[in-house]
Design a protein around this motif. Structure first.
Motif, PDB file in Angstrom:
ATOM      1  N   SER A   1     -11.705   1.899  -1.429  1.00  0.00           N
ATOM      2  CA  SER A   1     -10.400   2.364  -0.987  1.00  0.00           C
ATOM      3  C   SER A   1     -10.515   3.552  -0.053  1.00  0.00           C
ATOM      4  O   SER A   1      -9.586   3.886   0.671  1.00  0.00           O
ATOM      5  CB  SER A   1      -9.531   2.726  -2.199  1.00  0.00           C
ATOM      6  OG  SER A   1     -10.084   3.809  -2.900  1.00  0.00           O
ATOM      7  N   GLN A   2     -11.677   4.241  -0.064  1.00  0.00           N
ATOM      8  CA  GLN A   2     -11.884   5.344   0.864  1.00  0.00           C
ATOM      9  C   GLN A   2     -11.934   4.829   2.296  1.00  0.00           C
ATOM     10  O   GLN A   2     -11.402   5.431   3.210  1.00  0.00           O
ATOM     11  CB  GLN A   2     -13.202   6.067   0.546  1.00  0.00           C
ATOM     12  CG  GLN A   2     -13.204   6.835  -0.762  1.00  0.00           C
ATOM     13  CD  GLN A   2     -12.565   8.189  -0.637  1.00  0.00           C
ATOM     14  OE1 GLN A   2     -12.060   8.554   0.420  1.00  0.00           O
ATOM     15  NE2 GLN A   2     -12.570   8.938  -1.687  1.00  0.00           N
ATOM     16  N   ALA A   3     -12.616   3.724   2.516  1.00  0.00           N
ATOM     17  CA  ALA A   3     -12.804   3.219   3.870  1.00  0.00           C
ATOM     18  C   ALA A   3     -11.594   2.453   4.359  1.00  0.00           C
ATOM     19  O   ALA A   3     -11.382   2.311   5.562  1.00  0.00           O
ATOM     20  CB  ALA A   3     -14.050   2.334   3.920  1.00  0.00           C
ATOM     21  N   ALA A   4     -10.817   1.930   3.425  1.00  0.00           N
ATOM     22  CA  ALA A   4      -9.632   1.174   3.814  1.00  0.00           C
ATOM     23  C   ALA A   4      -8.463   2.135   4.012  1.00  0.00           C
ATOM     24  O   ALA A   4      -8.518   3.295   3.661  1.00  0.00           O
ATOM     25  CB  ALA A   4      -9.308   0.145   2.745  1.00  0.00           C
ATOM     26  N   GLY A   5      -7.371   1.633   4.558  1.00  0.00           N
ATOM     27  CA  GLY A   5      -6.183   2.462   4.755  1.00  0.00           C
ATOM     28  C   GLY A   5      -6.298   3.332   5.978  1.00  0.00           C
ATOM     29  O   GLY A   5      -5.447   3.315   6.841  1.00  0.00           O
TER      30      GLY A   5
ATOM     31  N   GLY B   1       3.083  10.310   4.569  1.00  0.00           N
ATOM     32  CA  GLY B   1       3.370  10.267   3.144  1.00  0.00           C
ATOM     33  C   GLY B   1       4.171  11.465   2.687  1.00  0.00           C
ATOM     34  O   GLY B   1       4.227  12.494   3.376  1.00  0.00           O
ATOM     35  N   PRO B   2       4.769  11.362   1.515  1.00  0.00           N
ATOM     36  CA  PRO B   2       5.665  12.423   1.028  1.00  0.00           C
ATOM     37  C   PRO B   2       4.959  13.742   0.703  1.00  0.00           C
ATOM     38  O   PRO B   2       5.614  14.773   0.610  1.00  0.00           O
ATOM     39  CB  PRO B   2       6.279  11.804  -0.242  1.00  0.00           C
ATOM     40  CG  PRO B   2       5.284  10.776  -0.685  1.00  0.00           C
ATOM     41  CD  PRO B   2       4.693  10.227   0.565  1.00  0.00           C
ATOM     42  N   ARG B   3       3.649  13.698   0.542  1.00  0.00           N
ATOM     43  CA  ARG B   3       2.907  14.920   0.172  1.00  0.00           C
ATOM     44  C   ARG B   3       2.000  15.398   1.303  1.00  0.00           C
ATOM     45  O   ARG B   3       1.084  16.189   1.085  1.00  0.00           O
ATOM     46  CB  ARG B   3       2.098  14.663  -1.096  1.00  0.00           C
ATOM     47  CG  ARG B   3       2.956  14.184  -2.269  1.00  0.00           C
ATOM     48  CD  ARG B   3       2.132  13.661  -3.417  1.00  0.00           C
ATOM     49  NE  ARG B   3       2.958  13.144  -4.485  1.00  0.00           N
ATOM     50  CZ  ARG B   3       3.412  11.887  -4.544  1.00  0.00           C
ATOM     51  NH1 ARG B   3       3.106  11.020  -3.595  1.00  0.00           N
ATOM     52  NH2 ARG B   3       4.171  11.506  -5.560  1.00  0.00           N
TER      53      ARG B   3
ATOM     54  N   PRO C   1       0.023  12.366 -11.669  1.00  0.00           N
ATOM     55  CA  PRO C   1      -0.426  10.991 -11.905  1.00  0.00           C
ATOM     56  C   PRO C   1       0.228   9.966 -10.994  1.00  0.00           C
ATOM     57  O   PRO C   1      -0.409   8.996 -10.573  1.00  0.00           O
ATOM     58  CB  PRO C   1      -0.049  10.753 -13.368  1.00  0.00           C
ATOM     59  CG  PRO C   1      -0.065  12.121 -13.993  1.00  0.00           C
ATOM     60  CD  PRO C   1       0.446  13.034 -12.916  1.00  0.00           C
ATOM     61  N   ASP C   2       1.512  10.187 -10.645  1.00  0.00           N
ATOM     62  CA  ASP C   2       2.190   9.193  -9.816  1.00  0.00           C
ATOM     63  C   ASP C   2       1.801   9.285  -8.337  1.00  0.00           C
ATOM     64  O   ASP C   2       2.238   8.474  -7.524  1.00  0.00           O
ATOM     65  CB  ASP C   2       3.716   9.314  -9.959  1.00  0.00           C
ATOM     66  CG  ASP C   2       4.252  10.662  -9.473  1.00  0.00           C
ATOM     67  OD1 ASP C   2       3.430  11.555  -9.139  1.00  0.00           O
ATOM     68  OD2 ASP C   2       5.485  10.826  -9.432  1.00  0.00           O
ATOM     69  N   ALA C   3       0.953  10.247  -7.975  1.00  0.00           N
ATOM     70  CA  ALA C   3       0.489  10.347  -6.585  1.00  0.00           C
ATOM     71  C   ALA C   3      -0.568   9.300  -6.273  1.00  0.00           C
ATOM     72  O   ALA C   3      -0.863   9.031  -5.104  1.00  0.00           O
ATOM     73  CB  ALA C   3      -0.069  11.748  -6.312  1.00  0.00           C
ATOM     74  N   GLY C   4      -1.126   8.701  -7.311  1.00  0.00           N
ATOM     75  CA  GLY C   4      -2.101   7.638  -7.103  1.00  0.00           C
ATOM     76  C   GLY C   4      -3.327   8.112  -6.342  1.00  0.00           C
ATOM     77  O   GLY C   4      -3.844   9.207  -6.579  1.00  0.00           O
ATOM     78  N   ASP C   5      -3.775   7.275  -5.401  1.00  0.00           N
ATOM     79  CA  ASP C   5      -4.980   7.585  -4.622  1.00  0.00           C
ATOM     80  C   ASP C   5      -4.650   8.144  -3.240  1.00  0.00           C
ATOM     81  O   ASP C   5      -5.469   8.081  -2.328  1.00  0.00           O
ATOM     82  CB  ASP C   5      -5.837   6.318  -4.458  1.00  0.00           C
ATOM     83  CG  ASP C   5      -6.458   5.873  -5.765  1.00  0.00           C
ATOM     84  OD1 ASP C   5      -6.515   6.698  -6.693  1.00  0.00           O
ATOM     85  OD2 ASP C   5      -6.866   4.703  -5.870  1.00  0.00           O
ATOM     86  N   GLU C   6      -3.468   8.680  -3.088  1.00  0.00           N
ATOM     87  CA  GLU C   6      -3.066   9.235  -1.801  1.00  0.00           C
ATOM     88  C   GLU C   6      -4.072  10.282  -1.319  1.00  0.00           C
ATOM     89  O   GLU C   6      -4.525  11.125  -2.075  1.00  0.00           O
ATOM     90  CB  GLU C   6      -1.681   9.873  -1.931  1.00  0.00           C
ATOM     91  CG  GLU C   6      -1.144  10.499  -0.659  1.00  0.00           C
ATOM     92  CD  GLU C   6       0.203  11.177  -0.882  1.00  0.00           C
ATOM     93  OE1 GLU C   6       0.471  12.161  -0.189  1.00  0.00           O
ATOM     94  OE2 GLU C   6       0.967  10.706  -1.744  1.00  0.00           O
ATOM     95  N   CYS C   7      -4.450  10.202  -0.051  1.00  0.00           N
ATOM     96  CA  CYS C   7      -5.373  11.137   0.594  1.00  0.00           C
ATOM     97  C   CYS C   7      -6.733  11.165  -0.107  1.00  0.00           C
ATOM     98  O   CYS C   7      -7.157  12.181  -0.650  1.00  0.00           O
ATOM     99  CB  CYS C   7      -4.783  12.543   0.671  1.00  0.00           C
ATOM    100  SG  CYS C   7      -5.716  13.626   1.804  1.00  0.00           S
TER     101      CYS C   7
END
Length: 289
Positions: free
Chosen positions: A35-39, A47-49, A99-105
């Motif tokens: 997931s680091q390389a994707a997105g 994003g909101p943050r 916790p609800d921030a997930g894997d953002e950034c």
């Protein structure tokens, strides 16, 4: 760059010349390497943050890019601690670590964890850091080997600067530093290259950096992969145009893949006397928007 210096500071004194080689952040977490390389919002600009991540990035960059600082010089423990505390406060203020921030950034989270590790009180804990933390080694290797270095530079996160700090912390423990053979410093060619490289960095002489790097690469030196990699890094830093620097970065990353392919090899590369990691951060800083 000529004459102004590359912010070498105490590097030459802090790294021995010609002598013999924890836990995570709790609830922060680092997403899997895939997931680091994707997105690919490596800059974490959406994003909101995003405002919190942007503030944290600015704080981290201030350790290495600015007046009287350099990725070639170890930041003080007090400054690292204050930077980490301030970054955490900025991120908590926008809920970036909830916790609800997930894997953002993902790249920002990775840098946050590396900063926490780099700031540990006892540098002995860094000796075989990545071999002991596969969940950290995997995303770091992905960033170093699979994501184009130009994209990392443009994202602005000082990943190589943080790795340089870990390298400089490890240099405080003589028994952790690589042997002269591993670093390519067991012969006159390696010692001459080291001396000329440090002189060029101290003087801020880009022409000398390029010349000494090219000279070493033309030698029939053997037994060390880290010295030639450092020679490539010196030529990359000396590049006079963006196009030339991008080409050198591609060559450097291809060579990096030949040298580092595992957590154990990453630990060895981070135990070097060469200013490899700091020079690469300086090259990437020139690409940051």
């Amino acid at each position: 760059m000529g004459g102004a210096g590359f912010g070498l500071g105490g590097f030459g004194a802090g790294m021995p010349q010609g002598s013999g080689m924890g836990a995570g952040m709790g609830g922060i977490g680092v997403p899997p390497a895939g997931s680091q390389a994707a997105g690919m919002d490596l800059a974490c600009a959406s994003g909101p943050r995003a405002a919190g991540w942007s503030a944290a990035k600015k704080l981290f960059r201030a350790l290495y890019d600015g007046e009287d600082v350099s990725p070639l010089v170890l930041p003080s423990a007090e400054r690292m601690s204050a930077t980490l505390d301030s970054a955490m406060a900025e991120l908590k203020a926008v809920g970036a670590l909830a916790p609800d921030a997930g894997d953002e950034c993902g790249l920002g989270r990775l840098c946050l964890q590396l900063m926490s590790i780099a700031a540990v009180e006892e540098p002995a804990a860094l000796a075989q850091l990545f071999q002991g933390l596969e969940q950290l080694a995997s995303p770091v290797l992905t960033m170093l080997l699979d994501v184009p270095l130009a994209a990392l530079g443009q994202a602005g996160w000082p990943l190589f600067g943080l790795l340089s700090t870990i390298n400089l912390r490890k240099s405080q423990i003589p028994e952790v530093i690589n042997s002269v053979e591993v670093d390519g410093l067991a012969d006159d060619a390696g010692l001459f290259f080291q001396s000329e490289l440090l002189n060029a960095l101290q003087a801020g002489n880009a022409e000398a950096l390029n010349r000494v790097g090219a000279f070493y690469l033309q030698l029939d030196a053997s037994g060390s992969a880290l010295a030639p990699l450092t020679a490539l890094a010196s030529q990359t830093l000396a590049a006079s145009t963006v196009g030339e620097r991008l080409a050198f970065l591609d060559t450097f990353q291809a060579a990096l893949k030949q040298v580092i392919g595992s957590a154990a090899e990453l630990d060895i590369a981070l135990s070097t006397r060469w200013p490899l990691w700091g020079m690469t951060q300086m090259s990437l800083d020139a690409l940051s928007s």
